[in-house]
Design a protein around this motif. Structure first.
Motif, short mmCIF file in Angstrom:
data_model
loop_
_atom_site.label_atom_id
_atom_site.label_comp_id
_atom_site.label_asym_id
_atom_site.label_seq_id
_atom_site.Cartn_x
_atom_site.Cartn_y
_atom_site.Cartn_z
N THR A 8 0.80 -1.21 0.00
CA THR A 8 0.00 0.00 0.00
C THR A 8 0.84 1.27 0.00
O THR A 8 0.31 2.36 -0.13
CB THR A 8 -0.95 0.02 1.22
N VAL A 9 2.14 1.16 0.16
CA VAL A 9 3.02 2.32 0.18
C VAL A 9 3.52 2.57 -1.24
O VAL A 9 4.21 1.72 -1.81
CB VAL A 9 4.20 2.11 1.14
N PRO A 10 3.18 3.73 -1.82
CA PRO A 10 3.65 3.98 -3.19
C PRO A 10 5.15 4.22 -3.24
O PRO A 10 5.74 4.72 -2.27
CB PRO A 10 2.87 5.23 -3.60
N PRO A 11 5.78 3.88 -4.35
CA PRO A 11 7.21 4.15 -4.48
C PRO A 11 7.47 5.66 -4.48
O PRO A 11 6.59 6.45 -4.78
CB PRO A 11 7.59 3.52 -5.83
N VAL A 12 8.69 6.01 -4.16
CA VAL A 12 9.11 7.41 -4.09
C VAL A 12 10.12 7.68 -5.20
O VAL A 12 11.05 6.91 -5.40
CB VAL A 12 9.72 7.74 -2.72
N ILE A 13 9.92 8.80 -5.89
CA ILE A 13 10.90 9.28 -6.87
C ILE A 13 11.41 10.61 -6.34
O ILE A 13 10.67 11.60 -6.31
CB ILE A 13 10.28 9.44 -8.27
N ASP A 14 12.65 10.62 -5.90
CA ASP A 14 13.27 11.81 -5.33
C ASP A 14 14.13 12.47 -6.41
O ASP A 14 15.16 11.93 -6.81
CB ASP A 14 14.11 11.42 -4.12
N ALA A 35 0.79 1.61 -13.79
CA ALA A 35 -0.45 0.90 -14.12
C ALA A 35 -1.65 1.76 -13.71
O ALA A 35 -1.55 2.58 -12.80
CB ALA A 35 -0.48 -0.43 -13.38
N PRO A 36 -2.79 1.57 -14.37
CA PRO A 36 -4.00 2.30 -13.97
C PRO A 36 -4.31 2.08 -12.49
O PRO A 36 -4.26 0.96 -12.00
CB PRO A 36 -5.09 1.70 -14.86
N GLY A 37 -4.57 3.18 -11.79
CA GLY A 37 -4.87 3.12 -10.36
C GLY A 37 -3.64 3.16 -9.47
O GLY A 37 -3.76 3.36 -8.27
N ALA A 38 -2.45 2.97 -10.02
CA ALA A 38 -1.21 2.98 -9.24
C ALA A 38 -0.69 4.41 -9.10
O ALA A 38 -1.05 5.29 -9.89
CB ALA A 38 -0.16 2.09 -9.90
N SER A 39 0.18 4.62 -8.12
CA SER A 39 0.72 5.95 -7.91
C SER A 39 2.16 5.89 -7.42
O SER A 39 2.66 4.83 -7.06
CB SER A 39 -0.14 6.72 -6.91
N PHE A 40 2.81 7.04 -7.44
CA PHE A 40 4.12 7.21 -6.82
C PHE A 40 4.15 8.60 -6.20
O PHE A 40 3.33 9.45 -6.50
CB PHE A 40 5.28 6.99 -7.80
N VAL A 41 5.10 8.78 -5.28
CA VAL A 41 5.28 10.07 -4.63
C VAL A 41 6.52 10.73 -5.21
O VAL A 41 7.60 10.14 -5.24
CB VAL A 41 5.42 9.92 -3.10
N LEU A 42 6.34 11.94 -5.70
CA LEU A 42 7.42 12.73 -6.27
C LEU A 42 7.93 13.69 -5.21
O LEU A 42 7.13 14.38 -4.56
CB LEU A 42 6.87 13.51 -7.47
N ILE A 43 9.24 13.73 -4.99
CA ILE A 43 9.86 14.66 -4.05
C ILE A 43 10.77 15.58 -4.84
O ILE A 43 11.57 15.12 -5.66
CB ILE A 43 10.65 13.93 -2.95
#
Length: 85
Positions: A8-14, A35-43
């Motif tokens: 449940t923790v989205p990947p991080v792109i720093d 993928a549709p419905g998936a997310s990541f965190v942008l820093i």
């Protein structure tokens, strides 16, 4: 009963360690793999408003962004690929 919280923790792109010319390319590559419905965190080290506008120009309505942290030193945005109809 333990749960798999890693799912449940989205990947991080720093983007902070990257030189500016590499940043958009890294984000675009990640978006194309999402993928549709998936997310990541942008820093990032600044508000990535031009990047978010560019994403909307290239893929209108395909990605949703949610501001998680709005500076002043670090900005975090969750980017989610919209579910396909």
């Amino acid at each position: 009963m333990p749960t798999d919280s890693a799912a449940t923790v989205p990947p991080v792109i720093d983007l902070r360690p990257l030189i500016p010319p590499e940043r958009h390319g890294m984000v675009f590559a990640a978006l194309e793999q999402l993928a549709p419905g998936a997310s990541f965190v942008l820093i990032n080290d600044h508000a990535p408003i031009p990047l978010l506008r560019h994403i909307e120009q290239l893929w209108p309505g395909r990605f949703l962004s949610e501001w998680l942290k709005d500076g002043p030193v670090e900005w975090q945005i969750a980017i989610t690929r919209a579910a396909e109809a």
